[in-house]
Design an enzyme around this catalytic site. Sequence first.
Site, PDB file in Angstrom:
ATOM      1  N   CYS A  70       0.818  -1.216   0.000  1.00  0.00           N
ATOM      2  CA  CYS A  70       0.000   0.000   0.000  1.00  0.00           C
ATOM      3  C   CYS A  70       0.851   1.265   0.000  1.00  0.00           C
ATOM      4  CB  CYS A  70      -0.909   0.032   1.228  1.00  0.00           C
ATOM      5  SG  CYS A  70      -1.988  -1.396   1.412  1.00  0.00           S
ATOM      6  N   ALA A  71       2.097   1.160   0.438  1.00  0.00           N
ATOM      7  CA  ALA A  71       2.952   2.336   0.543  1.00  0.00           C
ATOM      8  C   ALA A  71       3.260   2.891  -0.838  1.00  0.00           C
ATOM      9  CB  ALA A  71       4.253   1.968   1.256  1.00  0.00           C
ATOM     10  N   ALA A  72       3.290   4.212  -0.925  1.00  0.00           N
ATOM     11  CA  ALA A  72       3.562   4.849  -2.208  1.00  0.00           C
ATOM     12  C   ALA A  72       3.846   6.329  -1.998  1.00  0.00           C
ATOM     13  CB  ALA A  72       2.372   4.695  -3.160  1.00  0.00           C
ATOM     14  N   ARG A  73       4.470   6.920  -2.985  1.00  0.00           N
ATOM     15  CA  ARG A  73       4.494   8.384  -3.057  1.00  0.00           C
ATOM     16  C   ARG A  73       3.201   8.771  -3.747  1.00  0.00           C
ATOM     17  NH1 ARG A  73       6.259  13.143  -5.989  1.00  0.00           N
ATOM     18  NH2 ARG A  73       7.198  14.566  -4.498  1.00  0.00           N
ATOM     19  N   TYR A 142       2.337  10.556 -11.389  1.00  0.00           N
ATOM     20  CA  TYR A 142       1.871   9.529 -10.450  1.00  0.00           C
ATOM     21  C   TYR A 142       1.286   8.341 -11.211  1.00  0.00           C
ATOM     22  CZ  TYR A 142      -1.082   7.336  -6.856  1.00  0.00           C
ATOM     23  OH  TYR A 142      -1.692   6.438  -6.015  1.00  0.00           O
TER      24      TYR A 142
END
Length: 316
Positions: A70-73, A142
């Site tokens: 789930c982690a992201a910029r 993105y």
Amino acid sequence: MHVLVTGANGLVGGALHRSLSSASRFHSVGLCRTFTSDCIAAPDIVYADFLSPDFKNVGVFSRVSAVVHCAARVHVMSDAVSDPLSEFRRVNVEGTLNLARQAAASGVKRFIFISSIKVNGEATYAGRSFGPSDTPAPEDPYGISKLEAERGLMQLADETSMEVVIIRPPLVYGPGVKGNFASLIKLMRKGFPLPLGAINNKRSLVGVDNLVDLVIRCIDHPAAANQVFLAGDGEDLSTTELLCGLAEAIGSPARLIPVPAGLLSLGAAVLGKRAVAQRLLGSLQVDISKARDLLGWEPPVSVKEGLRRCVRDSSV
């Protein structure tokens, strides 16, 4: 079943980690790159940076059968870095693939990647919804970075025994939501009149409880292997309907002025706010029928209930 959840201090990762931790058939380990107050009360949190060369020495994959990344910029309206695409690629592509390669080498069976509907594009036309097999058409750094990560993961699935599942959600809302959605809640709480009472667009959203439910379905469902799914509540709303729903959930009247969308669009163009106008006035619909048909999944929480939970537990 042991599951590693990255971004366990975020809206989606945090909700998923808590849900898995309360389920008897899962043991969830949350991974956070940095310490935040959101992690204080959460069980089984590991602090490590998956972008670091030393990450492989942390040993987070012990007994892990599935990873949910789930982690992201995340997408931001005004990016302060000089080269946004390079920074998005560093975190969302290079970081994701570094994590996935180590997971595959450690014997992880399935890697679930929380991507974005921005891979499909920014808008749909009347009567048209994005589908998981549509030709990707990202328009910003993105979305481009998420598409590149998806392609790298699918290539890794071809080269290893690790299965990959890709989920593309539209705007996610729920307790603790930030950004533009939080701003809308704040405006509705204060009772400001808004010129958005005559918007006839249609936009798909997904409540965090519905997204978490879909992710959990994908963790070990045999038919999810190496598939792409779109997530959504199954109830598309106009901006006017969304604001009325928020007002109802808050328990205050919706003070909406019926200004024609064309006039609002013209004003936004003059003020250099086309992107904001697109999100408020344009349509973006997703087709979740693949998840329904292949996984037997139905969103368990209605939009009305999702909005109620969002404003009830929101600090905004």
